[in-house]
Design a protein around this motif. Structure first.
Motif, PDB file in Angstrom:
ATOM      1  N   THR A   1       0.879  -1.159   0.000  1.00  0.00           N
ATOM      2  CA  THR A   1       0.000   0.000   0.000  1.00  0.00           C
ATOM      3  C   THR A   1       0.923   1.217   0.000  1.00  0.00           C
ATOM      4  O   THR A   1       2.122   1.086   0.183  1.00  0.00           O
ATOM      5  N   HIS A   2       0.359   2.391  -0.231  1.00  0.00           N
ATOM      6  CA  HIS A   2       1.242   3.523  -0.528  1.00  0.00           C
ATOM      7  C   HIS A   2       1.011   4.773   0.300  1.00  0.00           C
ATOM      8  O   HIS A   2       1.356   5.867  -0.136  1.00  0.00           O
ATOM      9  N   GLU A   3       0.453   4.642   1.494  1.00  0.00           N
ATOM     10  CA  GLU A   3       0.254   5.828   2.323  1.00  0.00           C
ATOM     11  C   GLU A   3       1.573   6.559   2.576  1.00  0.00           C
ATOM     12  O   GLU A   3       1.640   7.782   2.519  1.00  0.00           O
ATOM     13  N   GLU A   4       2.614   5.817   2.862  1.00  0.00           N
ATOM     14  CA  GLU A   4       3.902   6.433   3.181  1.00  0.00           C
ATOM     15  C   GLU A   4       4.451   7.226   1.996  1.00  0.00           C
ATOM     16  O   GLU A   4       4.861   8.372   2.128  1.00  0.00           O
ATOM     17  N   VAL A   5       4.479   6.551   0.840  1.00  0.00           N
ATOM     18  CA  VAL A   5       5.082   7.204  -0.320  1.00  0.00           C
ATOM     19  C   VAL A   5       4.273   8.427  -0.729  1.00  0.00           C
ATOM     20  O   VAL A   5       4.820   9.502  -0.978  1.00  0.00           O
TER      21      VAL A   5
ATOM     22  N   CYS B   1      -8.001   7.511   2.199  1.00  0.00           N
ATOM     23  CA  CYS B   1      -7.457   6.617   1.177  1.00  0.00           C
ATOM     24  C   CYS B   1      -8.550   5.670   0.697  1.00  0.00           C
ATOM     25  O   CYS B   1      -9.484   5.334   1.434  1.00  0.00           O
ATOM     26  N   TYR B   2      -8.411   5.281  -0.563  1.00  0.00           N
ATOM     27  CA  TYR B   2      -9.529   4.639  -1.254  1.00  0.00           C
ATOM     28  C   TYR B   2      -8.989   3.560  -2.192  1.00  0.00           C
ATOM     29  O   TYR B   2      -8.282   3.872  -3.146  1.00  0.00           O
ATOM     30  N   GLY B   3      -9.277   2.304  -1.898  1.00  0.00           N
ATOM     31  CA  GLY B   3      -8.689   1.218  -2.688  1.00  0.00           C
ATOM     32  C   GLY B   3      -9.726   0.418  -3.465  1.00  0.00           C
ATOM     33  O   GLY B   3     -10.874   0.268  -3.031  1.00  0.00           O
ATOM     34  N   ILE B   4      -9.290  -0.068  -4.610  1.00  0.00           N
ATOM     35  CA  ILE B   4     -10.119  -1.001  -5.384  1.00  0.00           C
ATOM     36  C   ILE B   4      -9.224  -2.142  -5.851  1.00  0.00           C
ATOM     37  O   ILE B   4      -8.146  -1.903  -6.414  1.00  0.00           O
ATOM     38  N   GLY B   5      -9.647  -3.368  -5.617  1.00  0.00           N
ATOM     39  CA  GLY B   5      -8.903  -4.528  -6.101  1.00  0.00           C
ATOM     40  C   GLY B   5      -9.288  -4.810  -7.542  1.00  0.00           C
ATOM     41  O   GLY B   5     -10.318  -5.422  -7.815  1.00  0.00           O
TER      42      GLY B   5
ATOM     43  N   ALA C   1      -6.245   5.420  -4.190  1.00  0.00           N
ATOM     44  CA  ALA C   1      -6.358   6.874  -4.294  1.00  0.00           C
ATOM     45  C   ALA C   1      -6.172   7.468  -2.901  1.00  0.00           C
ATOM     46  O   ALA C   1      -6.454   6.809  -1.893  1.00  0.00           O
ATOM     47  N   TYR C   2      -5.684   8.698  -2.870  1.00  0.00           N
ATOM     48  CA  TYR C   2      -5.423   9.371  -1.594  1.00  0.00           C
ATOM     49  C   TYR C   2      -5.889  10.806  -1.693  1.00  0.00           C
ATOM     50  O   TYR C   2      -5.577  11.490  -2.668  1.00  0.00           O
ATOM     51  N   SER C   3      -6.622  11.241  -0.678  1.00  0.00           N
ATOM     52  CA  SER C   3      -7.090  12.627  -0.683  1.00  0.00           C
ATOM     53  C   SER C   3      -6.404  13.409   0.433  1.00  0.00           C
ATOM     54  O   SER C   3      -6.074  12.851   1.482  1.00  0.00           O
ATOM     55  N   PHE C   4      -6.191  14.691   0.161  1.00  0.00           N
ATOM     56  CA  PHE C   4      -5.511  15.589   1.098  1.00  0.00           C
ATOM     57  C   PHE C   4      -6.348  16.845   1.231  1.00  0.00           C
ATOM     58  O   PHE C   4      -6.578  17.535   0.239  1.00  0.00           O
TER      59      PHE C   4
END
Length: 620
Positions: free
Chosen positions: A157-161, A488-492, A208-211
RNA sequence: CGGAGCGUAGCUCAGCCUGGCAGAGCACUUGGUUUGGGACCAAGACGUCGCAGGUUCAAAUCCUGUCGCUCCGACCA
């Protein structure tokens, strides 16, 4: 009439497909120079005689679900190692189509596409505080040393990056909001990969990530994503439900899961038969019947009930209702021993307990540990007389009972007529029981129903967990430094393909909805060794290409039965069969995969029907 | 992580217990007959029996190790 042929030097080392046709049926093709008209429509069409991904007649072993078996048999995937698959050409097309739908809806919701590295460094994960949990504790992340000796990992997952990227970007409230997404291969060293693409160690995910500057902004971003997810699920044609969910290891507050309904799903969801309440079982709360209580407390005593394991026989033996019994389970929560009490007719919701305790991993205590703490065999644990330091939690339905039963911490003994306040102090109460089918809805008088689901999407309100830890901050209009509020918003994506097959198949094969089918039409040519039939089939193939219809042309020299079986297995939404018989009448045979009956129609009519079919599926 | 099972032809598997020439069906190649729902006849090709070591005159088979794959597991307080 042979299809239009113009001189063209085909420099590919393979025989041009028309070259091969022209020497049919001699079967020893020599290289010839021809135009391959299909080259102009490269991404629209394919000849099955050149297609990679043969169908398998025998069902591969070790497949537990229909989708897994069908994907292997129909030539959509090949396994490379545990939970690692090649996406063969047909599946690759479907994945692209799903990705395209996702892209369109994400763009419409205001998200901007980028692509972050899958290969990440330890540094950021240490900074966010997740390194230990993801490597040592849960061990879900692939981590290894690179040649310089520094530790690298493959991103699950990519929260950090993304937080690292955006903290360089965001300095002021004027830089907000932002929303980015990517479609990428993710890696998770699953404890148990299974069901093919359903739980793989390498898979495709949209994240997806929202700020946003504030909670209101997050609400808006979350709502936009929620609506986008509904549109995506509807466009793919899922039967699904959006449910309230636990936010788990990612952290944060609100979250919803998008669950495709299927009996083989790994999650249980509960939903109300009257109102719109729906939740993952991990997250669901429910109400239970309450019963009239005794007017007076009776003296507590220890009852000998030899070898009575399980609340049903115990209740019968003690001649009390099951709801008067109490289960006390002993857990290890990151070193802290915890006793959890639930009413005898309930089970513990371990996720809720773990969350209550701050998120440390929760494990049932080992039998030796239980004997050590209770001084009794497993099966007789109770809240009275546990060693100091054991934290005692109790579900709220344990409370309010007069003269209840619980384990006596003594082998074969059960305490009866126990009462809080008198026999033991009141423990920490909370919602710790597992909600079940048949329980009362937490919001209305309805009853909860259960169904199994496949989680294809998950949206979270993260809040400031990562922005605080990694210092992703901005200056507001007053010059105050504030942490960015994230979601954060994920879709497989690859899981969606599997879920779709799980929901759309019969005993002969897959039944793709047109909008994500690898091709729209399976063109079946029968008896192509007859030059007249070959010419007819070829010109129909060319015509379909000119009409921009995606077509897989079965031009192989096989018997009708094999071709039809393969077509059913591969599951393209429409089938056009061409043979001597149909050509003599100037017609083709048109059949939808989802329906039984084939009809003889003119080619124009068939094309019209295909267009209608595709249009109908994109309207929804 | 714990428990169990399986690795033999491209696929599905037999052979292993009780050591003695490497097998079947499907798929593949060639020829022929067939030809609208997975045909038939004939001939053929295809193997480091996962890998390494050991026992033995002899190992797919017995032993040890190793790698890979798969399944099951906290439902009990």
């Amino acid at each position: 009439m042979r299809s239009p042929i113009v001189k063209y030097l085909d420099a590919t080392p393979l025989f041009g497909s028309l070259a091969r046709i022209n020497c049919w049926p001699e079967r020893r093709p020599s290289v010839q120079i021809h135009l391959r008209l299909d080259r102009h429509y490269w991404n629209l069409t394919m000849r099955q005689s050149r297609h990679v991904g043969k169908t398998l007649r025998e069902v591969p072993k070790d497949t537990q679900t229909a989708a897994h078996a069908l994907m292997l048999r129909a030539g959509y995937i090949r396994q490379l190692s545990a939970g690692v698959y090649t996406y063969l050409p047909l599946l690759h097309r479907t994945l692209n189509k799903i990705s395209q739908i996702v892209r369109e809806e994400m763009a419409a919701a205001g998200s901007e596409e980028l692509l972050m590295p899958a290969l990440q460094s330890q540094e950021l994960w240490v900074e966010s505080g997740r390194w230990e949990r993801y490597t040592a504790v849960d061990g879900i992340m692939f981590a290894f040393k690179d040649r310089r000796g520094s530790t690298a990992c493959l991103g699950p997952t990519h929260e950090e990056v993304v937080t690292d990227i955006l903290r360089q970007e965001i300095k002021s409230y004027k830089d907000l909001p932002r929303n980015v997404f990517q479609i990428q291969t993710k890696f998770r060293d699953e404890i148990r990969p299974r069901f093919g693409l359903m739980r793989a160690r390498e898979f495709i995910m949209k994240d997806a990530y929202s700020f946003d500057p504030d909670e209101a902004g997050l609400e808006a971003a979350y709502e936009a994503m929620r609506l986008a997810y509904h549109r995506i699920c509807r466009r793919i044609g899922f039967q699904y439900r959006a449910v309230e969910a636990d936010s788990g290891a990612i952290g944060g507050s609100g979250s919803q899961e998008f669950m495709v309904l299927a009996d083989t799903g790994e999650d249980v969801i509960l939903f109300c038969d009257r109102c719109d309440f729906a939740a993952n079982q991990e997250q669901a709360s429910s109400r239970l019947e309450e019963f009239p209580q005794d007017a007076e407390m009776r003296p507590m005593e220890a009852a000998l009930g030899e070898g009575l394991i399980g609340v049903e026989p115990l209740a019968k033996f003690l001649e009390i209702p099951v709801w008067k019994t109490t289960k006390t389970l002993l857990y290890d929560s990151g070193g802290q021993m915890v006793a959890v009490m639930v009413r005898g007719d309930c089970d513990v919701n371990e996720v809720k307990v773990a969350n209550h305790l701050g998120g440390a991993p929760l494990r049932l205590a080992a039998p030796e540990r239980i004997r050590e703490m209770t001084g009794a065999e497993v099966g007789y644990a109770g809240p009275i007389g546990l060693p100091a330091g054991v934290r005692i939690l109790a579900d709220r339905y344990v409370d309010g009972r007069v003269n209840f039963e619980c384990g006596a911490n003594r082998t074969n003994y059960h305490n009866i007529n126990v009462n809080f306040g008198r026999d033991l102090p009141r423990p920490e109460f909370g919602d710790f029981k597992l909600a079940r089918q048949g329980d009362q809805c937490p919001r209305c008088a309805g009853r909860l129903q259960a169904a199994r689901g496949i989680e294809v999407g998950h949206i979270f309100k993260l809040g400031t967990k990562y922005s605080e830890a990694m210092s992703c901050r901005y200056l507001d209009a007053q010059g105050q430094s504030r942490p960015v509020i994230m979601g954060c918003y994920g879709i497989g994506v690859s899981r969606m393909a599997a879920a779709c097959i799980e929901q759309n198949h019969d005993d002969r094969g897959i039944i793709w909805p047109p909008q994500i089918a690898p091709y729209h039409v399976h063109l079946i040519g029968l008896n192509l060794e007859d030059p007249v039939v070959r010419e007819g089939a070829e010109s129909i193939y060319q015509r379909l290409q000119q009409e921009r219809i995606e077509v897989l042309f079965d031009d192989r020299p096989l018997r009708a039965g094999e071709k039809f079986s393969d077509a059913d297995l591969i599951g393209l939404p429409a089938r056009i069969t061409v043979s001597k018989r149909t050509l003599e009448k100037g017609q083709v045979e048109f059949k939808r995969r989802a329906e039984g009956q084939a009809v003889q129609v003119g080619l124009d009519e068939a094309i019209e029907r295909i267009r209608q079919m595709c249009a109908a599926s994109t309207d929804s």
